[in-house]
Design a protein around this motif. Structure first.
Motif, PDB file in Angstrom:
ATOM      1  N   ASN B 300       0.811  -1.216   0.000  1.00 24.79           N
ATOM      2  CA  ASN B 300       0.000   0.000   0.000  1.00 24.79           C
ATOM      3  C   ASN B 300       0.842   1.263   0.000  1.00 24.79           C
ATOM      4  O   ASN B 300       0.425   2.298  -0.483  1.00 24.79           O
ATOM      5  CB  ASN B 300      -0.888   0.054   1.258  1.00 24.79           C
ATOM      6  CG  ASN B 300      -1.986  -0.980   1.221  1.00 24.79           C
ATOM      7  OD1 ASN B 300      -2.542  -1.239   0.164  1.00 24.79           O
ATOM      8  ND2 ASN B 300      -2.285  -1.569   2.372  1.00 24.79           N
ATOM      9  N   TYR B 301       2.031   1.151   0.636  1.00 25.18           N
ATOM     10  CA  TYR B 301       2.820   2.361   0.845  1.00 25.18           C
ATOM     11  C   TYR B 301       3.912   2.514  -0.202  1.00 25.18           C
ATOM     12  O   TYR B 301       4.609   3.512  -0.229  1.00 25.18           O
ATOM     13  CB  TYR B 301       3.431   2.352   2.257  1.00 25.18           C
ATOM     14  CG  TYR B 301       2.429   1.910   3.297  1.00 25.18           C
ATOM     15  CD1 TYR B 301       1.188   2.557   3.390  1.00 25.18           C
ATOM     16  CD2 TYR B 301       2.672   0.835   4.141  1.00 25.18           C
ATOM     17  CE1 TYR B 301       0.240   2.144   4.304  1.00 25.18           C
ATOM     18  CE2 TYR B 301       1.721   0.418   5.068  1.00 25.18           C
ATOM     19  CZ  TYR B 301       0.505   1.071   5.142  1.00 25.18           C
ATOM     20  OH  TYR B 301      -0.439   0.650   6.034  1.00 25.18           O
ATOM     21  N   ALA B 302       4.089   1.509  -1.055  1.00 24.53           N
ATOM     22  CA  ALA B 302       5.099   1.586  -2.101  1.00 24.53           C
ATOM     23  C   ALA B 302       4.556   2.425  -3.257  1.00 24.53           C
ATOM     24  O   ALA B 302       3.361   2.721  -3.316  1.00 24.53           O
ATOM     25  CB  ALA B 302       5.456   0.189  -2.573  1.00 24.53           C
ATOM     26  N   GLU B 303       5.432   2.782  -4.147  1.00 22.76           N
ATOM     27  CA  GLU B 303       5.036   3.560  -5.311  1.00 22.76           C
ATOM     28  C   GLU B 303       3.929   2.830  -6.071  1.00 22.76           C
ATOM     29  O   GLU B 303       4.031   1.636  -6.319  1.00 22.76           O
ATOM     30  CB  GLU B 303       6.255   3.724  -6.219  1.00 22.76           C
ATOM     31  CG  GLU B 303       6.261   5.010  -6.981  1.00 22.76           C
ATOM     32  CD  GLU B 303       7.435   5.006  -7.941  1.00 22.76           C
ATOM     33  OE1 GLU B 303       8.561   4.707  -7.504  1.00 22.76           O
ATOM     34  OE2 GLU B 303       7.201   5.275  -9.132  1.00 22.76           O
ATOM     35  N   GLY B 304       2.871   3.537  -6.422  1.00 24.19           N
ATOM     36  CA  GLY B 304       1.775   2.901  -7.152  1.00 24.19           C
ATOM     37  C   GLY B 304       0.765   2.250  -6.250  1.00 24.19           C
ATOM     38  O   GLY B 304      -0.275   1.788  -6.694  1.00 24.19           O
ATOM     39  N   GLY B 305       1.032   2.183  -4.951  1.00 25.10           N
ATOM     40  CA  GLY B 305       0.099   1.582  -4.003  1.00 25.10           C
ATOM     41  C   GLY B 305      -1.011   2.563  -3.638  1.00 25.10           C
ATOM     42  O   GLY B 305      -1.118   3.652  -4.201  1.00 25.10           O
ATOM     43  N   ALA B 306      -1.834   2.162  -2.667  1.00 28.52           N
ATOM     44  CA  ALA B 306      -2.984   2.978  -2.305  1.00 28.52           C
ATOM     45  C   ALA B 306      -2.574   4.276  -1.608  1.00 28.52           C
ATOM     46  O   ALA B 306      -3.228   5.296  -1.741  1.00 28.52           O
ATOM     47  CB  ALA B 306      -3.911   2.182  -1.388  1.00 28.52           C
ATOM     48  N   TYR B 307      -1.480   4.213  -0.829  1.00 23.65           N
ATOM     49  CA  TYR B 307      -1.060   5.397  -0.092  1.00 23.65           C
ATOM     50  C   TYR B 307       0.472   5.434  -0.067  1.00 23.65           C
ATOM     51  O   TYR B 307       1.099   5.051   0.918  1.00 23.65           O
ATOM     52  CB  TYR B 307      -1.605   5.359   1.343  1.00 23.65           C
ATOM     53  CG  TYR B 307      -1.532   6.687   2.048  1.00 23.65           C
ATOM     54  CD1 TYR B 307      -2.654   7.492   2.166  1.00 23.65           C
ATOM     55  CD2 TYR B 307      -0.321   7.147   2.589  1.00 23.65           C
ATOM     56  CE1 TYR B 307      -2.578   8.717   2.790  1.00 23.65           C
ATOM     57  CE2 TYR B 307      -0.239   8.380   3.213  1.00 23.65           C
ATOM     58  CZ  TYR B 307      -1.375   9.156   3.319  1.00 23.65           C
ATOM     59  OH  TYR B 307      -1.303  10.375   3.943  1.00 23.65           O
ATOM     60  N   PRO B 308       1.069   5.845  -1.194  1.00 27.78           N
ATOM     61  CA  PRO B 308       2.534   5.808  -1.283  1.00 27.78           C
ATOM     62  C   PRO B 308       3.184   6.742  -0.256  1.00 27.78           C
ATOM     63  O   PRO B 308       2.703   7.848  -0.033  1.00 27.78           O
ATOM     64  CB  PRO B 308       2.819   6.322  -2.701  1.00 27.78           C
ATOM     65  CG  PRO B 308       1.519   6.280  -3.411  1.00 27.78           C
ATOM     66  CD  PRO B 308       0.452   6.407  -2.388  1.00 27.78           C
ATOM     67  N   ILE B 309       4.209   6.248   0.407  1.00 27.08           N
ATOM     68  CA  ILE B 309       4.945   7.062   1.379  1.00 27.08           C
ATOM     69  C   ILE B 309       6.416   7.022   0.985  1.00 27.08           C
ATOM     70  O   ILE B 309       6.942   5.955   0.701  1.00 27.08           O
ATOM     71  CB  ILE B 309       4.827   6.476   2.803  1.00 27.08           C
ATOM     72  CG1 ILE B 309       3.367   6.310   3.198  1.00 27.08           C
ATOM     73  CG2 ILE B 309       5.563   7.336   3.803  1.00 27.08           C
ATOM     74  CD1 ILE B 309       3.207   5.655   4.565  1.00 27.08           C
ATOM     75  N   GLU B 310       7.053   8.182   1.004  1.00 27.28           N
ATOM     76  CA  GLU B 310       8.493   8.172   0.764  1.00 27.28           C
ATOM     77  C   GLU B 310       9.190   7.808   2.061  1.00 27.28           C
ATOM     78  O   GLU B 310       8.730   8.184   3.141  1.00 27.28           O
ATOM     79  CB  GLU B 310       8.944   9.558   0.288  1.00 27.28           C
ATOM     80  CG  GLU B 310       8.849   9.712  -1.227  1.00 27.28           C
ATOM     81  CD  GLU B 310       9.295  11.085  -1.668  1.00 27.28           C
ATOM     82  OE1 GLU B 310      10.430  11.460  -1.336  1.00 27.28           O
ATOM     83  OE2 GLU B 310       8.488  11.756  -2.326  1.00 27.28           O
ATOM     84  N   ASN B 311      10.299   7.127   1.967  1.00 26.62           N
ATOM     85  CA  ASN B 311      11.028   6.690   3.162  1.00 26.62           C
ATOM     86  C   ASN B 311      10.101   6.055   4.192  1.00 26.62           C
ATOM     87  O   ASN B 311       9.962   6.543   5.315  1.00 26.62           O
ATOM     88  CB  ASN B 311      11.766   7.877   3.809  1.00 26.62           C
ATOM     89  CG  ASN B 311      12.759   8.464   2.839  1.00 26.62           C
ATOM     90  OD1 ASN B 311      13.378   7.756   2.048  1.00 26.62           O
ATOM     91  ND2 ASN B 311      12.876   9.771   2.879  1.00 26.62           N
ATOM     92  N   ILE B 312       9.488   4.997   3.780  1.00 26.21           N
ATOM     93  CA  ILE B 312       8.501   4.316   4.623  1.00 26.21           C
ATOM     94  C   ILE B 312       9.004   4.095   6.041  1.00 26.21           C
ATOM     95  O   ILE B 312       8.304   4.333   7.021  1.00 26.21           O
ATOM     96  CB  ILE B 312       8.136   2.943   4.008  1.00 26.21           C
ATOM     97  CG1 ILE B 312       7.529   3.145   2.628  1.00 26.21           C
ATOM     98  CG2 ILE B 312       7.188   2.182   4.898  1.00 26.21           C
ATOM     99  CD1 ILE B 312       7.437   1.889   1.816  1.00 26.21           C
ATOM    100  N   GLU B 313      10.266   3.668   6.133  1.00 31.07           N
ATOM    101  CA  GLU B 313      10.761   3.252   7.448  1.00 31.07           C
ATOM    102  C   GLU B 313      10.896   4.402   8.436  1.00 31.07           C
ATOM    103  O   GLU B 313      11.047   4.174   9.633  1.00 31.07           O
ATOM    104  CB  GLU B 313      12.074   2.485   7.289  1.00 31.07           C
ATOM    105  CG  GLU B 313      11.793   1.078   6.774  1.00 31.07           C
ATOM    106  CD  GLU B 313      13.039   0.261   6.489  1.00 31.07           C
ATOM    107  OE1 GLU B 313      13.560  -0.339   7.433  1.00 31.07           O
ATOM    108  OE2 GLU B 313      13.479   0.228   5.323  1.00 31.07           O
ATOM    109  N   GLU B 314      10.825   5.640   7.939  1.00 37.72           N
ATOM    110  CA  GLU B 314      10.847   6.760   8.879  1.00 37.72           C
ATOM    111  C   GLU B 314       9.478   6.962   9.520  1.00 37.72           C
ATOM    112  O   GLU B 314       9.367   7.490  10.608  1.00 37.72           O
ATOM    113  CB  GLU B 314      11.265   8.050   8.162  1.00 37.72           C
ATOM    114  CG  GLU B 314      12.767   8.121   7.977  1.00 37.72           C
ATOM    115  CD  GLU B 314      13.174   9.309   7.132  1.00 37.72           C
ATOM    116  OE1 GLU B 314      12.373  10.265   7.013  1.00 37.72           O
ATOM    117  OE2 GLU B 314      14.278   9.262   6.579  1.00 37.72           O
TER     118      GLU B 314
END
Lengths: 300, 454
Positions: B300-314
């Motif tokens: 969901n949080y990766a590029e193209g997912g429902a809610y992309p987040i940059e630097n997920i692990e932060e």
């Protein structure tokens, strides 16, 4: 049936033959689409038919096992109770009474008024069940219309109607949706009451309530029975509305028989047990119909 | 005149009726499409707009069709709730006219559907397929039926744990590299979050029957298997109905949802959309502190997912779920996964196998795991750098070290329904944990028989 001179000239067919010809397509339709599934349902309710697992491949007749299981199934009793509650409040007390009241109050009022009210009520009835379900979910939701109004007026926290008052919610939704049917039936019946009868009663000094009780109701008794029966049977089978609004929950708070039947057949994959439950619905419907006919002593 | 024609009329109306019943477009033999290509219909559980499997399959379809001109792949998802998907798939597989050629099967349904005769055994195909050795050995266990035949080719596996929002943790004064050691640590963290910000949901988990198997696997079994008990003893082939762990697991649900009031409101928790609301809206935006769910949400949080987040692990963390009081080995996960299977009623078994083979290459498997955010089932894919560099792969893989699999028994789906009933009853306050455990015992005993419980 009237016989035209042309047809009667040469070979005159008996009315019986003719009617059987014209009835045969309808009969075949009934046989294929009504009787066959019904018989199959009865047959399957005596099997262990399942949607998956080894039972799906080896269907066996299990005699009365499904029905014995039912006797020991606390949830089934619970569901019967919920169903009766749902029918009593949403069909008999809700739709029939409210429908009668609306029809009665509209009698003799001006046409524009009647049309406006009529269209409003009927709009709910022509709306597909699933749409009604979602509309009510939206209406009763935490951020729904009702809670917005309540919060704006009183400032109290939103009430989770679907979770705290699930049965009340589905009952209200079903009344809202179904009242139009009863209203229309009663409207037609009430319009048929000759004005003179009521006028005569008024002349004799009868009170309004007296007129309703002793004149109006006895005249429309036939309609009341038919309507009660139709509405009861319709409500016994309501699935979509409840399933869309609460899914039978929370817990089993709104698990009426149709929802329970669906759950057993398609969620627990026990098609045999599910069809057996459907027979219970059928029996309850038949009992209701008998009751109405006996107590209201009307020939349908 | 009329009389003579009576039988004809009846016959005609019968024929008309019957022909109206046949859906001529779908009639058998139509699997050969007009241009001479063999149509291979692939069915999986569609998720509507945010469908990571569809994104993967569309890429695969274009690539495969350019290389194989004789096969036309038709993507035919069934968009349904998790529970309804299995019913619908079972129904489509009952008829040649509706059966897909390749079907995506959750490994827990595989043995029930195989026993129902819906699926073909793939042993012959697999025997002459050298890629099979590259599959992780214990994953193969998941797609083997009760009769020891292989019924599916694994596609993905997964682990479960606690997703947490680091910003919420920071605001509440909790460590952002949080590692819970027991259920008590979870209560403590949740209470801290609640004190710091009453608007944030402290802890969420699947509790609604509407969410089907997710309730059994992501919630109840994660808890139960952390109490040193299991659902089913695979040696004696008996089901656990008396264990204290069952009540303990339900107590956890009760504590979170009712006693300590650390869960979401029932309108969210009992909603069929719980999953997407929680993981795609509330978790990434800090509306919830912790969510017990699967590692695949990373998709969901990766590029193209429902809610992309940059630097997920932060923003987000994922930790393995602790055992009840920190019992060895300290944390636990259930592992499941999906597989491709071939329905018996498909008309194109060989062509279907050809497509499955192509979907099962190292590259294709790696790609799917990356797009979907799941864990791969191939040893070689697991080592590819594209895969290992993905965020949060490491804790998800670590959780898998102590993985348990669901019972391989074709009554599991039925027992699972009872688990869902018990969890929802407790979560909604309709039953106490003890009452729900007693009801679970009665129901499961009914389902599996008195001789099969302990």
């Amino acid at each position: 049936m009237e016989v035209t001179p042309n047809a009667s000239s040469k070979k005159k067919m008996s009315d019986n033959t003719k009617s059987s010809i014209f009835l045969s397509p309808a009969l075949i339709l009934l046989l294929i689409f009504f009787l066959t599934p019904m018989l199959l349902t009865i047959v399957f309710s005596f099997t262990n038919l399942a949607l998956t697992g080894s039972q799906a491949q080896n269907i066996k007749f299990v005699g009365f096992d499904n029905f014995i299981q039912m006797f020991n199934d606390a949830q089934l009793y619970n569901s019967i109770g919920k169903t009766l509650l749902f029918v009593l409040f949403s069909a008999i007390l809700g739709q029939c009474l409210l429908g009668f009241l609306i029809a009665f109050l509209m009698k003799g009022k001006n046409a524009a008024f009647r049309r406006a009210i009529g269209i409003t009520v009927i709009a709910a009835w022509v709306t597909p069940e699933i749409v009604v379900g979602f509309s009510w979910v939206a209406f009763l939701g935490d951020n729904g219309t009702l809670n917005s109004i309540i919060t704006a007026l009183s400032g109290i926290e939103p009430i989770a109607f679907l979770f705290e008052y699930p049965m009340v919610s589905v009952v209200l939704a079903n009344i809202w949706r179904g009242t139009a049917f009863s209203m229309m039936a009663f409207q037609a019946a009430l319009d048929d009451i000759p004005l003179e009868v009521e006028e005569a009663a008024v002349m004799d000094g009868a009170s309004r309530w007296r007129i309703v009780r002793n004149i109006t109701i006895p005249i429309v008794k036939g309609t009341i029975t038919t309507n009660l029966m139709l509405v009861t049977l319709q409500t016994l089978g309501v699935f979509t509305l409840i399933y869309a609004m609460t899914g039978g929950g929370p817990g089993n708070a709104t698990m009426t028989l149709p929802v329970y039947m669906y759950q057993q057949a398609f969620v627990s994959y026990q098609l045999g047990y599910g069809t057996a439950i459907s027979l219970v619905i059928l029996i309850i419907g038949a009992l209701f119909s008998l009751l109405y006919m006996r107590f209201l002593k009307v020939k349908v | 005149m009329f009389k003579k024609n009576v039988p004809v009329l009846i016959l005609l109306s019968g024929i008309l009726l019957l022909s109206a019943c046949t859906d001529s477009d779908n009639a058998k033999g139509n699997s050969e499409s007009t241009n001479g290509k063999t149509e291979i219909k692939i069915t999986w559980r569609g998720l509507g707009e945010q469908d990571n499997v569809r994104r993967y399959l569309e890429g695969f379809e274009a690539d495969f069709e350019s290389k194989n001109e004789d096969i036309d792949i038709v993507l035919s998802p069934i968009t349904a709730s998790e529970g309804d998907y299995f019913s619908k798939v079972a129904l489509t597989m009952q008829s040649e006219e509706t059966a897909p050629d390749i079907v995506s099967e959750d490994t827990f349904m595989l043995s029930a559907d195989a026993n129902a005769g819906y699926l073909i055994a793939l042993d012959e195909y697999v025997d002459s397929w050298n890629e099979w050795d590259n599959y992780i050995e214990n994953i193969k266990f998941g797609t083997t039926g009760e009769d020891e035949s292989i019924y599916g080719i694994p596609t993905t596996t997964d682990s479960r744990g606690i997703w947490y929002n680091k910003e919420v943790f920071e605001a509440a004064g909790l460590p952002i590299d949080w590692e819970p050691k027991s259920w008590n640590d979870i209560y403590t963290a949740a209470e801290t979050i609640k004190e710091a910000n009453p608007d944030v949901v402290p802890f969420a988990m699947n509790v609604a029957k509407a969410n089907g198997e997710a309730v059994s696997m992501q919630t109840f079994e994660m808890l139960l298997y952390g109490t040193d008990e299991t659902l089913y003893d695979s040696e004696s082939k008996k089901w656990n109905v008396n264990g204290q762990g069952i009540t303990d697991a339900l107590v956890f649900v009760d504590e979170i949802m009712n006693q300590r009031d650390l869960g979401p409101s029932l309108s969210i928790a009992l909603n069929a959309n719980y999953g997407s609301v929680m993981t795609q809206e509330l978790l990434p935006t800090g509306g919830v502190g912790m969510v017990l769910d699967g590692n695949w949400n990373i998709g969901n949080y990766a590029e193209g997912g429902a809610y992309p987040i940059e630097n997920i692990e932060e923003t987000l963390g994922f930790v393995p779920f602790p055992t009840k009081d920190g019992e060895e080995p300290g944390f636990v996960t259930m592992a499941g996964g999906w597989s491709w299977a071939i329905p018996e009623k498909s008309q194109n078994h060989d062509a279907a196998w050809k497509v499955i083979q192509a979907m099962s290459t190292e590259e294709s498997q790696t790609e799917r795991a990356i797009i979907e955010g799941t864990l791969t089932v191939r040893n070689d894919s697991a080592e590819s750098s594209d895969y290992t560099e993905k965020p949060l792969i490491e804790p998800a893989t670590k959780a898998l070290e102590n993985a348990h699999f669901r019972p391989k028994n074709d009554l599991y789906p039925n027992v699972s329904i009872e688990i869902q009933n018990a969890v929802e009853a407790v979560a909604s306050g309709a039953m106490s944990p003890e009452e729900a455990a007693a009801s679970y015992k009665a129901k499961v005993t009914d389902i599996v028989g008195e001789e099969n419980v302990y």
